[in-house]
Design a protein around this motif. Sequence first.
Motif, short mmCIF file in Angstrom:
data_model
loop_
_atom_site.label_atom_id
_atom_site.label_comp_id
_atom_site.label_asym_id
_atom_site.label_seq_id
_atom_site.Cartn_x
_atom_site.Cartn_y
_atom_site.Cartn_z
N LEU A 61 -12.84 -22.70 -0.70
CA LEU A 61 -11.71 -21.83 -0.38
C LEU A 61 -10.41 -22.60 -0.20
O LEU A 61 -9.37 -22.00 0.04
N GLU A 85 -20.83 -19.22 -4.22
CA GLU A 85 -21.05 -17.78 -4.47
C GLU A 85 -22.52 -17.44 -4.71
O GLU A 85 -22.92 -16.28 -4.60
N TYR A 90 -20.97 -16.95 4.70
CA TYR A 90 -19.93 -17.46 5.61
C TYR A 90 -19.59 -16.39 6.64
O TYR A 90 -19.31 -15.26 6.32
N LEU A 109 -21.43 -2.10 1.07
CA LEU A 109 -20.58 -2.84 0.12
C LEU A 109 -21.18 -4.21 -0.16
O LEU A 109 -21.32 -4.64 -1.31
N TRP A 110 -21.59 -4.89 0.91
CA TRP A 110 -22.17 -6.23 0.75
C TRP A 110 -23.51 -6.17 0.05
O TRP A 110 -23.84 -7.06 -0.75
N LYS A 114 -24.14 -8.34 -3.19
CA LYS A 114 -25.09 -9.47 -3.17
C LYS A 114 -26.49 -9.11 -3.64
O LYS A 114 -27.23 -9.96 -4.11
N LYS B 5 -18.49 -5.55 -11.60
CA LYS B 5 -19.40 -5.09 -10.53
C LYS B 5 -18.68 -5.10 -9.18
O LYS B 5 -18.77 -4.15 -8.40
N LEU B 6 -17.94 -6.17 -8.97
CA LEU B 6 -17.18 -6.29 -7.72
C LEU B 6 -16.12 -5.21 -7.61
O LEU B 6 -15.99 -4.55 -6.57
N ALA B 9 -17.61 -2.00 -6.75
CA ALA B 9 -18.01 -1.95 -5.33
C ALA B 9 -16.79 -1.73 -4.44
O ALA B 9 -16.86 -0.96 -3.48
N PHE B 10 -15.68 -2.37 -4.76
CA PHE B 10 -14.46 -2.22 -3.94
C PHE B 10 -13.92 -0.79 -4.04
O PHE B 10 -13.49 -0.21 -3.05
N ARG B 12 -15.41 1.81 -4.47
CA ARG B 12 -16.23 2.79 -3.73
C ARG B 12 -15.89 2.84 -2.25
O ARG B 12 -16.42 3.65 -1.52
N ILE B 13 -14.99 1.97 -1.81
CA ILE B 13 -14.48 2.07 -0.44
C ILE B 13 -13.48 3.22 -0.45
O ILE B 13 -12.51 3.19 -1.22
N PRO B 14 -13.73 4.28 0.34
CA PRO B 14 -12.91 5.50 0.23
C PRO B 14 -11.41 5.26 0.26
O PRO B 14 -10.66 5.80 -0.54
N PRO B 247 -14.54 -14.38 3.60
CA PRO B 247 -15.96 -14.23 3.32
C PRO B 247 -16.25 -13.62 1.96
O PRO B 247 -17.21 -14.02 1.29
N LEU B 248 -15.39 -12.70 1.53
CA LEU B 248 -15.62 -12.07 0.23
C LEU B 248 -15.43 -13.07 -0.91
O LEU B 248 -16.25 -13.14 -1.82
N VAL B 249 -14.33 -13.82 -0.82
CA VAL B 249 -14.07 -14.80 -1.89
C VAL B 249 -15.17 -15.86 -1.89
O VAL B 249 -15.65 -16.27 -2.95
N ALA B 250 -15.60 -16.28 -0.69
CA ALA B 250 -16.66 -17.29 -0.61
C ALA B 250 -17.95 -16.78 -1.23
O ALA B 250 -18.65 -17.51 -1.94
N SER B 251 -18.26 -15.52 -0.97
CA SER B 251 -19.54 -14.98 -1.45
C SER B 251 -19.49 -14.55 -2.90
O SER B 251 -20.54 -14.48 -3.55
N CYS B 252 -18.31 -14.18 -3.38
CA CYS B 252 -18.24 -13.66 -4.75
C CYS B 252 -17.80 -14.74 -5.74
O CYS B 252 -17.98 -14.58 -6.95
N GLY B 253 -17.18 -15.78 -5.26
CA GLY B 253 -16.62 -16.79 -6.16
C GLY B 253 -15.17 -16.46 -6.39
O GLY B 253 -14.84 -15.29 -6.61
N LYS B 254 -14.31 -17.48 -6.34
CA LYS B 254 -12.87 -17.21 -6.42
C LYS B 254 -12.47 -16.60 -7.75
O LYS B 254 -11.65 -15.68 -7.80
#
Lengths: 318, 423
Positions: A61, A85, A90, A109-110, A114, B5-6, B9-10, B12-14, B247-254
């Motif tokens: 990051l 990823e 985290y 969402l998660w 994932k 996919k991401l 998913a985003f 779908r957040i109302p 956390p989102l960028v870390a988990s999804c990849g930048k």
Amino acid sequence: MINTKQEERNIISIEAKNLVACYDKVEALRIEALKLSGRVIAVVGHNGSGKSTLIKTALGLLGNTGSLSISRTNSWGDKTTLIPEQHMAYSPERGSVFSDITVENYIKLWCRIKQNNAKYYLGEGRKYIEQLGVQPLLSKLGRNLSKGERRRVQTAVGFISNPLLFFFDEPFDGLDVRQASYLAEIMMEASTSMGLIISSHQMNVVERLADKIIVLKDGEIHACGGVEEVSRELAEKTWCLKVGSEDIAFELCIGSKEVFSDSLIHQQNRRIYFTGNNLNKAELTSWCYEIGVGEFDLEEDSPNLTDAMGYHLMKLQN
Amino acid sequence: MTSFKLALAFIRIPRLFLALLFWPLVLGLFISLFQISISISFLQFNDSRAAKVEERLQSKENNNTWMTRIVHGKAEIQDPVVCRWQGSEIPLSKRCNEGRYDAAVLTDSPETLDVSSYLEHFGKSIRALHICKSCTAALVMNPSKNEMNIYSIRGMLIYMLKEFFQNKEQGQHYVDFLKDKEKTSKFEGEVNLYPGNNPLIISLSSLLPHLLFIFNVATLVLLTLWLAIKAHTKVLQYFSKNDALLPLVASCGKKSFYNSIWVITAARVGCFLLAAIPVTIISYNKLLNQSPLETLGISGWFLLLWFLAIVSSLSLVTMISSVAELKKRHSITGFVYQYSPIVFCLFGLALWGIAIFSNMDFSFQFARVVFATPILGLGPLLISPIAEADPGVVFIHLLLSLIFFLRLKNSNSDWFASHLGQI
């Protein structure tokens, strides 16, 4: 109790060389060389020492020069280089839940991201929801959660992604003693199946959890290694002075702080602990005679991490 | 694929769905309907074909307008009464008492003034015309000072009604003039402008519908640009406000995360265009009884190429603007970076225009280079349907914009990841 076989699994290795990370043009982290392996690695240090920066750099990051790689060795000796990823989760310092959606929708969402399955948390992921007590929070909006609740949700979300390495930034901050202890137990259990890297100021919990410590000072590594090794590096010795009563111990503790101002001193029941690098038995004994302490017992002890870190921070402050 | 996919998913957040997709859809519909109705009214009002103008005049023959109803009531419209005031400046008869919808002409000799020209001038727009030395009325003419003074809203109404009757009378002369002009136009045929002696053609005969079409498209393009820039920062701000960005960028990849923001931006723009374009085309078809393609005289393929080129060029402009905003948002000069692409667009249009209208040997080639250059060529690209631009140049513009966009996107995903803390 964790058995030996489990201990052999999930060995996380961090290797860094000439690593420099900056915020804009301000250098926040500089590590010339680091090589450390362990199941639960704690990153400790004063405020602004670079703990969060190290975690963010490891997660990709933050832009950096030099190299930093994290790998995991399983029980068969297979080594896998970990990619953020794919293998890492985290939990940031403040926890993160969208304020305007329910916890359930946030978890969904998660799960979609994932696990490709919005209902994963109702099946395989259910154990984390239950373990962390997230079930009663599912219908709450993010903005209505307390800091501790946000933390629990974000931790559950991290576990749901089944990482091989979970980063926790100040996980116990905002939690009461009971909650902190409970979270530590969960983390301890999780460490049997995943590596943990924790940044924290709560040395008593860190000492229970971590097998390896990295101490940062002003963005550089001050000490690293096993808990005992690091504790000794931070403070050479701890002397335990046992006196006749708790009241005497209390008065002695207050009086000693002026005499041994460069040592960390605290009292526990009838015992007074002196932690520092320049203390010796003769000096302490003569002080006891000087102020007329009747019966006493003086023993040398290994410093624990809490005292050693306290002494380290005290020196920094002075 | 991960980015899609991401993004899904985003969305779908109302809240994100409402702000990013539903709102542009509604906005697109409203904007299109509004601007189409304005354009069509404008076209119909400015239709200068003799038959159309005559038709409009016929409709005015009916004097039963709201103005005549106010001035004359429901009674039949009569010629105004002429009241010549004498000696003590007292009206001669009861009918000559000062009324609310009267006009007055000031003169030193009320008894002898020739009123025929005044009666012709005011026509049936007034009830009485007072000829006096110093009387008052809603509207007073003073020939000695060569002025006409209006003293009330009623006076204003009289003045407007006078204009209305005059227009009606002069309208027939205008229709005759237009009929003559149409004869000349038929004789001349289609009038084309070849600026600067180059192969570019601008049809002067159908310039107005062309310009209107361009105006409508330009409005849509500007709104699209605005929506795109807003979408980009809106998503980032939404995540950062909730501390979820890291956390989102870390988990999804930048890269995936950054790309997903572009997917969302494209979806937002797509939603807007999806609402706007069909409404525009259907409205044109229904109201003009002709498709925009026929009106413009261009092929469907060129329109598609033109549309794709605009989208890719806009994407590049959006990318530069949003990156500038992200990188320089805390700088005083941040807005300069953000709007610099638009300034370059206008500069490019000016350069192209000068090149097109100059007679130098290399000017046309220079204009083509400007046209093909991303950002600089966006202005000429926008008006290319009226200028019968070379499809090859439009294609080069599309290609270059796309290449620059992709390169910029890749180089910025690293910057984006390393500056998340500032977002």
